[in-house]
Design an enzyme around this catalytic site. Structure first.
Site, PDB file in Angstrom:
ATOM      1  CB  CYS A 188      -0.603   9.154   9.309  1.00  0.00           C
ATOM      2  SG  CYS A 188      -1.092   7.913   8.121  1.00  0.00           S
ATOM      3  CD  GLU A 218       0.705  13.113   7.404  1.00  0.00           C
ATOM      4  OE1 GLU A 218       0.947  12.121   8.121  1.00  0.00           O
ATOM      5  OE2 GLU A 218       0.798  13.101   6.170  1.00  0.00           O
TER       6      GLU A 218
HETATM    7  N1  THU Z   1       2.581   7.541   6.840  1.00  0.00           N
HETATM    8  C1  THU Z   1       2.472   8.724   7.534  1.00  0.00           C
HETATM    9  O1  THU Z   1       2.710   8.770   8.737  1.00  0.00           O
HETATM   10  N2  THU Z   1       2.116   9.833   6.846  1.00  0.00           N
HETATM   11  C2  THU Z   1       1.924   9.889   5.502  1.00  0.00           C
HETATM   12  O2  THU Z   1       1.642  10.947   4.961  1.00  0.00           O
HETATM   13  C3  THU Z   1       2.055   8.668   4.696  1.00  0.00           C
HETATM   14  C4  THU Z   1       2.284   7.419   5.430  1.00  0.00           C
HETATM   15  C5  THU Z   1       3.040   6.340   7.556  1.00  0.00           C
HETATM   16  C6  THU Z   1       2.018   5.288   7.825  1.00  0.00           C
HETATM   17  C7  THU Z   1       2.907   4.058   7.966  1.00  0.00           C
HETATM   18  O3  THU Z   1       3.409   3.981   9.289  1.00  0.00           O
HETATM   19  C8  THU Z   1       4.061   4.319   7.043  1.00  0.00           C
HETATM   20  O4  THU Z   1       4.063   5.725   6.804  1.00  0.00           O
HETATM   21  C9  THU Z   1       4.001   3.574   5.733  1.00  0.00           C
HETATM   22  O5  THU Z   1       2.848   3.860   5.042  1.00  0.00           O
END
Ligand code: THU
Length: 131
Positions: free
Chosen positions: A54, A56
């Site tokens: 993710c 973050e």
């Molecule tokens: N994702 C993030 O990068 N941060 C979040 O807070 C929620 C989800 C990403 C993970 C994945 O690549 C995509 O969003 C779909 O879930």
């Protein structure tokens, strides 16, 4: 201008680099360190879906690798109807480094929450003795 806007804007900029060929859902994050530096991240997906990082956690890794240890706020942005909210794993990782505030944002909304609101008692049962 709202004092949070430069951090939110940094997250939008990072979002442009998102590698999200599987979900097509681009996320950007920006982490403000106590010394004023801003570290950014975007989601980095993988064919083996569970290996996806993710935005973050990419921002946290970037900050830690650069020697930052004290943080003020994390902003996370996506082009969604309501502001995006970090997953449980990211909440836990932000807890490890005591990020006090998380700013959830979309194109026109900002919602500032404390990390303890997002993940109460995160260390209980893992690192801390029960109260
Ligand atoms: N994702 C993030 O990068 N941060 C979040 O807070 C929620 C989800 C990403 C993970 C994945 O690549 C995509 O969003 C779909 O879930």
């Amino acid at each position: 201008m709202d004092s949070r806007e430069p951090l939110v804007q940094a997250a939008w900029n990072a979002r442009q680099n998102a590698y999200a060929p599987y979900s097509s859902f681009a996320v950007g994050a920006a982490l403000l360190a106590a010394d004023g530096r801003i570290f950014t991240g975007c989601n980095v997906e993988n064919l083996s879906y569970g290996l996806t990082c993710c935005a973050e956690r990419v921002a946290v890794g970037s900050a830690i690798a650069a020697g930052a240890r004290e943080f003020v706020a994390m902003a996370v942005v996506a082009d969604t109807q309501t502001p995006i909210s970090p997953c449980g794993a990211c909440r836990q990782v932000m807890t490890e480094f005591s990020v006090p505030t998380v700013i959830l944002a979309n194109r026109d909304q900002r919602l500032a929450l404390s990390l303890t609101e997002l993940l109460p008692r995160a260390k209980a049962g893992i690192l801390d003795l029960p109260e």
